[in-house]
Write a protein that holds these residues in place. Structure first.
Motif, PDB file in Angstrom:
ATOM      1  N   GLN A 245       0.608  -1.181   0.048  1.00 58.07           N
ATOM      2  CA  GLN A 245      -0.240  -0.001  -0.242  1.00 58.07           C
ATOM      3  C   GLN A 245       0.819   1.183   0.079  1.00 58.07           C
ATOM      4  O   GLN A 245       1.656   1.590   0.839  1.00 58.07           O
ATOM      5  CB  GLN A 245      -0.921  -0.120   1.019  1.00 58.07           C
ATOM      6  CG  GLN A 245      -1.826   1.213   1.487  1.00 58.07           C
ATOM      7  CD  GLN A 245      -2.596   1.242   2.841  1.00 58.07           C
ATOM      8  OE1 GLN A 245      -2.084   0.258   3.606  1.00 58.07           O
ATOM      9  NE2 GLN A 245      -3.336   2.270   3.119  1.00 58.07           N
TER      10      GLN A 245
ATOM     11  N   GLY B  23       5.584   3.235   2.251  1.00 55.40           N
ATOM     12  CA  GLY B  23       4.736   2.300   2.038  1.00 55.40           C
ATOM     13  C   GLY B  23       4.422   1.096   2.997  1.00 55.40           C
ATOM     14  O   GLY B  23       5.267   0.931   3.877  1.00 55.40           O
TER      15      GLY B  23
ATOM     16  N   LYS C 219       1.671   5.067   0.586  1.00 51.55           N
ATOM     17  CA  LYS C 219       1.145   5.784   1.352  1.00 51.55           C
ATOM     18  C   LYS C 219       1.201   7.420   0.566  1.00 51.55           C
ATOM     19  O   LYS C 219       0.744   8.307   1.107  1.00 51.55           O
ATOM     20  CB  LYS C 219       1.734   5.812   2.700  1.00 51.55           C
ATOM     21  CG  LYS C 219       1.885   4.535   3.344  1.00 51.55           C
ATOM     22  CD  LYS C 219       0.523   4.374   4.076  1.00 51.55           C
ATOM     23  CE  LYS C 219       0.126   5.024   5.355  1.00 51.55           C
ATOM     24  NZ  LYS C 219      -1.187   4.655   5.982  1.00 51.55           N
TER      25      LYS C 219
ATOM     26  N   LEU D  85       5.928  -0.523   7.949  1.00 51.81           N
ATOM     27  CA  LEU D  85       6.013   0.787   7.081  1.00 51.81           C
ATOM     28  C   LEU D  85       7.446   0.990   6.753  1.00 51.81           C
ATOM     29  O   LEU D  85       8.227   1.005   7.789  1.00 51.81           O
ATOM     30  CB  LEU D  85       5.390   1.924   7.914  1.00 51.81           C
ATOM     31  CG  LEU D  85       5.339   3.327   7.123  1.00 51.81           C
ATOM     32  CD1 LEU D  85       4.340   3.197   6.266  1.00 51.81           C
ATOM     33  CD2 LEU D  85       5.133   4.327   8.417  1.00 51.81           C
TER      34      LEU D  85
END
Lengths: 148, 148, 148, 148, 148, 148
Positions: free
Chosen positions: C109, C116, C111, C140
């Motif tokens: 994902q 990410g 960010k 993260l």
């Protein structure tokens, strides 16, 4: 440093490790493990009052042992660790000093049998920039070319 | 061995330590302490199937560290530990091997300043009689006569 | 696995660690460290006579802790470790079992802020091929592109 | 908390453990045991100069492991530890923080076979009142009534 | 003290050991090893706020165990360690106190069978001069004369 | 045993602890921690060939230390641990022996000041039923009635 085959090393190249702080707990644990309770390492009163350092210092072998753990060593690469050439303990390592390892290739000897000998200098350096330990080591490692 | 002043040493004299069995627990603890998890020391499957020893072996630095704890060192005697001259790892130390230290004085150098340098050979020997490690070391120790 | 920036990850990619043998010494040390002396881990008589395993087993948290040390984690890469999603202890780890870690990227994902989130499955697998622990984790990490 | 049979639990009941101070020695020992030498935990210079915390912090797994040892677990009671549901690391644990565990029963499921599942929230709380870790766990325990 | 045969002991003679500093790491390690996590030893908050000492103290057994390691014991000499007579914990040992052992021969009993019993007082003394522990012990040792 | 106030004790009452297996790792760790490397504990060759036990045995202090961790001690209850009366090491504890503690109240003395002295016998018993250590101890504990 030893995460690549012999052909990929060149004389003069260097490698630097991450750091590790040497704590009071490390000195206590190493005194216990090694059985070396020399007062300079384990007796706060003695170290403060009767030594030039005015404090406890880490065992030379503690610092050298911690240094081995800071190196990158790949089982696919290393054939044999020959041993130590001249090794000197230069500056004491005190509680809370942070050490790292600096390695430098001094010599490369192709054994013509699929292996080669790397001679390198290993320095254990403190956060102050001072060198705690300096020595020369020899290791036998694999070549890409297993024929020669 | 270092429990007497410089004048009382003679070239060729020897000293033998008590023994210590190197256990699986020692290898686990030293891997942890040093951070050296090389599979030859810590992966039973790998050691049994992919190494000539067919079993885990102790770290060279583990054996050398344990050896320091087997020596007699008197703070009144020792001034400074210079370091290591040539050192070789000859035979691997396996789980449950019992090691002891054999020391031999190679050279004596009077510094004429109340101290002297003792150069000695240190051998780590296993219960089998095999030598695990052999090396030469130098240490600066006190004299009875502090004047010269 | 976490030795590269977010852009270089792709869903489905996998990573496998080196192995580590879980010894009796590890179980003793972890019981001591954690303070968890549950008899299934520390009482040989009890474990052999009153448990379905007929032997002592390693603490689930011991195996999970050892697994963290088997991963490659680069400080330049990781921003924050979110935590654990569903985690299950499937097969017990016995004395002398050798574990390794298998990781698989499940989701990525972006960010849009230079970082990410990588969602990955972590499996601790034994030399028998059995899965000891399986769980989903989120971390993260940094992007090459710090702008977005 | 798990020192009584299933019938004696009720949703919402809570339990609080004794405290344990997380020392520098704990962080050194857990880094060694786990093999996780991430600089945020083991490099004082790095932690002080390159992290938002300006100091070393304990490993999340260290705190979670210490928390298991703070719980009361009776072998007569517990049948199986299922694992971890969602788990989050919220506030870092610093050297000399004192943690304790707070548990709260979230759900009770009678398996009608002499056992029941207790779902509980576990919080690791610091002397500051801050929550270091929060998670949900499931454990299978015995009933008084072994028939149903 | 026990590095000579029975005939060479005399009532009233004394022996003093080297020192050892008891660190926070020692208390953490002994709590872990022994499983004795009594808050007076392991909970900084509790010790500072709810005890007369206003700080953590070392376990009595920790100090007594460390004391055994400070003694000289020769396997050629000692036949059997009988045990402990009256033992009292007088002053607590705090973090960073340095202890040493003072021994004094109280009684000598010739067993007329090649051995003799030495009854001695053992004191563990701190750098402050305060006695931490005092006790009386009995040990059976060898004589030069194995006939009587 | 010490999880209730003085009024709730009666002479002759007994308490039995959980068990703990004493492993080779425990002996290695205790030798290291205590600094007591007596060959009977740490030299396999010596123990097998030159002792009546034909194997290494645990340190008496190791077993006594482990025993303290097997007891229940509530900070609300205990005021002070006086020390040890007569203590005898009866049967050696070998590697893999599992010990537990058996306690028995011998005497109760009401101090009429909100506290009372409990004199108890402590036995460390092996899985074989043999007594490893037996001793008498005195502890000062709180009363419900703080007035007298």
């Amino acid at each position: 440093m030893f995460d690549k085959k012999f052909e990929h090393f060149s004389v003069g190249e260097t490698w630097i490790s991450r750091g590790r702080t040497i704590t009071e707990a490390d000195i206590v644990m190493f005194s216990a493990f090694s059985g070396d309770w020399y007062p300079l390492h384990t007796d706060k009163e003695y170290a403060e009052k009767q030594t030039p350092f005015k404090q406890r210092i880490a065992h030379g072998m503690l610092v050298l042992s911690a240094a081995t753990g800071l190196q990158k060593m790949d089982p696919e690469i290393i054939v044999a660790f020959y041993g130590v050439e001249k090794l000197r303990f230069i500056t004491p390592t005190f509680i809370n000093d942070t050490i790292h390892v600096e390695m430098k290739v001094l010599d490369l000897q192709d054994k013509q049998n699929g292996t080669g000998v790397v001679t390198f200098e290993e320095k254990v350096v403190k956060q102050t920039g001072e060198t705690a330990i300096i020595g020369t080591f020899k290791v036998l490692i694999n070549k890409e070319n297993k024929e020669g």
